[in-house]
Design a protein around this motif. Structure first.
Motif, PDB file in Angstrom:
ATOM      1  N   GLN A 133      96.806  22.166  68.734  1.00 45.98           N
ATOM      2  CA  GLN A 133      96.218  23.211  69.572  1.00 45.98           C
ATOM      3  C   GLN A 133      97.215  23.722  70.610  1.00 45.98           C
ATOM      4  O   GLN A 133      97.319  24.932  70.844  1.00 45.98           O
ATOM      5  CB  GLN A 133      94.968  22.667  70.260  1.00 45.98           C
ATOM      6  N   GLU A 136      99.640  25.821  68.813  1.00 45.06           N
ATOM      7  CA  GLU A 136      99.041  27.120  68.485  1.00 45.06           C
ATOM      8  C   GLU A 136      99.037  28.042  69.701  1.00 45.06           C
ATOM      9  O   GLU A 136      99.338  29.236  69.590  1.00 45.06           O
ATOM     10  CB  GLU A 136      97.617  26.916  67.968  1.00 45.06           C
ATOM     11  N   LYS A 137      98.696  27.473  70.872  1.00 46.53           N
ATOM     12  CA  LYS A 137      98.726  28.288  72.088  1.00 46.53           C
ATOM     13  C   LYS A 137     100.142  28.780  72.378  1.00 46.53           C
ATOM     14  O   LYS A 137     100.348  29.948  72.745  1.00 46.53           O
ATOM     15  CB  LYS A 137      98.194  27.479  73.265  1.00 46.53           C
ATOM     16  N   GLU A 138     101.131  27.882  72.215  1.00 45.02           N
ATOM     17  CA  GLU A 138     102.516  28.294  72.440  1.00 45.02           C
ATOM     18  C   GLU A 138     102.932  29.376  71.458  1.00 45.02           C
ATOM     19  O   GLU A 138     103.601  30.351  71.832  1.00 45.02           O
ATOM     20  CB  GLU A 138     103.442  27.080  72.315  1.00 45.02           C
ATOM     21  N   LEU A 139     102.519  29.214  70.189  1.00 43.22           N
ATOM     22  CA  LEU A 139     102.867  30.229  69.188  1.00 43.22           C
ATOM     23  C   LEU A 139     102.191  31.566  69.492  1.00 43.22           C
ATOM     24  O   LEU A 139     102.808  32.631  69.341  1.00 43.22           O
ATOM     25  CB  LEU A 139     102.468  29.734  67.790  1.00 43.22           C
ATOM     26  N   ASP A 140     100.913  31.511  69.922  1.00 46.11           N
ATOM     27  CA  ASP A 140     100.227  32.753  70.295  1.00 46.11           C
ATOM     28  C   ASP A 140     100.918  33.421  71.481  1.00 46.11           C
ATOM     29  O   ASP A 140     101.087  34.655  71.512  1.00 46.11           O
ATOM     30  CB  ASP A 140      98.762  32.456  70.631  1.00 46.11           C
ATOM     31  N   LYS A 141     101.336  32.590  72.444  1.00 48.00           N
ATOM     32  CA  LYS A 141     102.028  33.134  73.613  1.00 48.00           C
ATOM     33  C   LYS A 141     103.363  33.746  73.210  1.00 48.00           C
ATOM     34  O   LYS A 141     103.717  34.857  73.648  1.00 48.00           O
ATOM     35  CB  LYS A 141     102.236  32.017  74.633  1.00 48.00           C
ATOM     36  N   GLU A 142     104.122  33.035  72.358  1.00 47.89           N
ATOM     37  CA  GLU A 142     105.401  33.570  71.896  1.00 47.89           C
ATOM     38  C   GLU A 142     105.199  34.830  71.063  1.00 47.89           C
ATOM     39  O   GLU A 142     105.990  35.776  71.149  1.00 47.89           O
ATOM     40  CB  GLU A 142     106.139  32.506  71.078  1.00 47.89           C
ATOM     41  N   LYS A 143     104.133  34.848  70.264  1.00 48.15           N
ATOM     42  CA  LYS A 143     103.845  36.039  69.460  1.00 48.15           C
ATOM     43  C   LYS A 143     103.542  37.239  70.350  1.00 48.15           C
ATOM     44  O   LYS A 143     104.072  38.343  70.134  1.00 48.15           O
ATOM     45  CB  LYS A 143     102.666  35.751  68.531  1.00 48.15           C
ATOM     46  N   ALA A 144     102.679  37.020  71.365  1.00 44.38           N
ATOM     47  CA  ALA A 144     102.356  38.114  72.281  1.00 44.38           C
ATOM     48  C   ALA A 144     103.599  38.581  73.033  1.00 44.38           C
ATOM     49  O   ALA A 144     103.825  39.793  73.211  1.00 44.38           O
ATOM     50  CB  ALA A 144     101.278  37.657  73.267  1.00 44.38           C
ATOM     51  N   GLN A 145     104.429  37.621  73.453  1.00 43.33           N
ATOM     52  CA  GLN A 145     105.663  37.973  74.160  1.00 43.33           C
ATOM     53  C   GLN A 145     106.611  38.738  73.243  1.00 43.33           C
ATOM     54  O   GLN A 145     107.238  39.721  73.652  1.00 43.33           O
ATOM     55  CB  GLN A 145     106.337  36.698  74.670  1.00 43.33           C
TER      56      GLN A 145
END
Length: 363
Positions: A133, A136-145
């Motif tokens: 989890q 996943e949050k880090e990946l979502d953050k990196e994706k948004a960035q």
């Protein structure tokens, strides 16, 4: 169990089970096959099966046989069991209870071990789930960035395509940030490993000195552990804050770099425009110098013409008329002579032709 217990007939059964009595022998005629006796016999058989399963489990746990190897039971008509090696004696109730307690303890132990293993697996699965989890949050953050800093802010305004240099810069900055985080975690791990080694060394030293760990030592270790946990939590908060600050700084740096790239591009365009204008100015200066020279020449020519004009004297009208008349007469005479020349040329051609005709018969 490897012991063989063989019996074609059972001896005399005399037992009470549930308030009922079974008497008689299976090979005697006085055995009364009533329903009550049959039910009692079935109950006893079920009890024997349970005891047999219990004894087999006990033998399996102990890894030994309940009867000596090769023991055989031989019944007789008087229901006395004879053994080839030694006489068989039934297990007493206390021994059966001891066996049952041992098997029960072993089963409880197996259940406890399985429960502990299952709990460990559950905790490990929960830890992995939490890690997934967080990832996943880090990946979502990196994706948004990535979408914000690369896909939206790194597009060329003219072509609408993403600039490759900005993508490479973003990946380089991300890798550097992760390398910094990795080094921080490695240092933290080394620090914790050093503290663990120090604690183990203290424990080994106490064991070597023959000292026993007291409750105070455990309390001290617990206090140290809580202090370390507080330090870890505080450092984790600082690390999270630094990560947020770093991401913000990286975002600002990306924006500044994009603005700098745009300014550099505009500066290069302006520099090219300045160079073109300087070349045009040099060209215009050359043309201006040429125009100045032509202007000076024209001024000199005008002055010369003005001088000549001031010195020029216009003749009289009668002289002009006489000269024009003479010119007209002269032109008329020239035309007459030209006509005469043409006629003479025609006569010459005619005479040459006649001479040629005269000379032809002679040949």
């Amino acid at each position: 169990m490897s012991s063989v217990v063989s019996s074609s007939q059972l001896g005399t059964y005399t037992s009470s089970h549930g308030g009922s009595t079974v008497s008689g022998s299976t090979d005697r005629e006085d055995f009364t096959p009533t329903q009550e006796n049959l039910d009692t016999m079935k109950s006893r058989i079920e009890t024997f099966r349970i005891e047999n399963a219990l004894l087999i489990e006990y033998a399996r746990l102990k890894g030994t046989d309940l009867l000596p190897q090769g023991t055989v039971i031989e019944p007789n008509v008087h229901a006395h069991y004879k053994f080839t090696k030694k006489r068989y004696t039934p297990l007493p109730i206390a021994r059966k209870l001891e066996i049952a307690k041992y098997v029960n303890d072993q089963i409880d132990k197996s259940i406890a071990e399985a429960s502990k293993k299952f709990n460990d697996d559950i905790e490990q699965s929960r830890a992995q789930l939490i890690q997934i989890q967080v990832r996943e949050k880090e990946l979502d953050k990196e994706k948004a960035q990535f979408l914000r800093e690369v896909c939206e802010e790194s597009r060329d305004e003219r072509t609408g395509k993403i600039i490759g240099e900005k993508i490479l810069k973003w990946f380089d900055d991300t890798v550097k940030m992760k390398e910094t985080k990795k080094e921080t975690l490695i240092l933290k791990k080394q620090s914790m490993s050093a503290k663990i080694k120090q604690t183990n060394a203290r424990l080994e030293q106490k064991k070597d000195l023959g000292e026993k760990l007291q409750q105070v030592d455990y309390d001290q270790l617990q206090i140290d552990n809580e202090a370390y946990q507080d330090q870890i939590a505080e450092l984790s908060k600082k690390l999270s804050k630094l990560q947020k600050t770093s991401s913000s700084v990286v975002s600002r740096l990306q924006n500044a770099r994009s603005l700098l790239a745009e300014e550099e591009k505009a500066c290069a365009t302006m520099q090219q425009s300045i160079e073109q204008k300087q070349k045009a100015i040099q060209k215009y200066e050359k043309e201006a110098s040429g125009v100045e020279e032509d202007h000076e020449k024209l001024i000199a020519s005008n002055e010369e013409i003005a001088t000549k004009k001031s010195e020029y004297r216009v003749p009289d009208v009668t002289d002009y008329i006489d000269k024009k008349a003479k010119i007209y007469e002269t032109q008329k005479i020239i035309k007459n002579w030209e006509r005469k020349v043409q006629l003479a040329a025609m006569n010459v051609k005619r005479l040459q032709k006649e001479f040629e005709e005269i000379d032809t018969p002679r040949k």
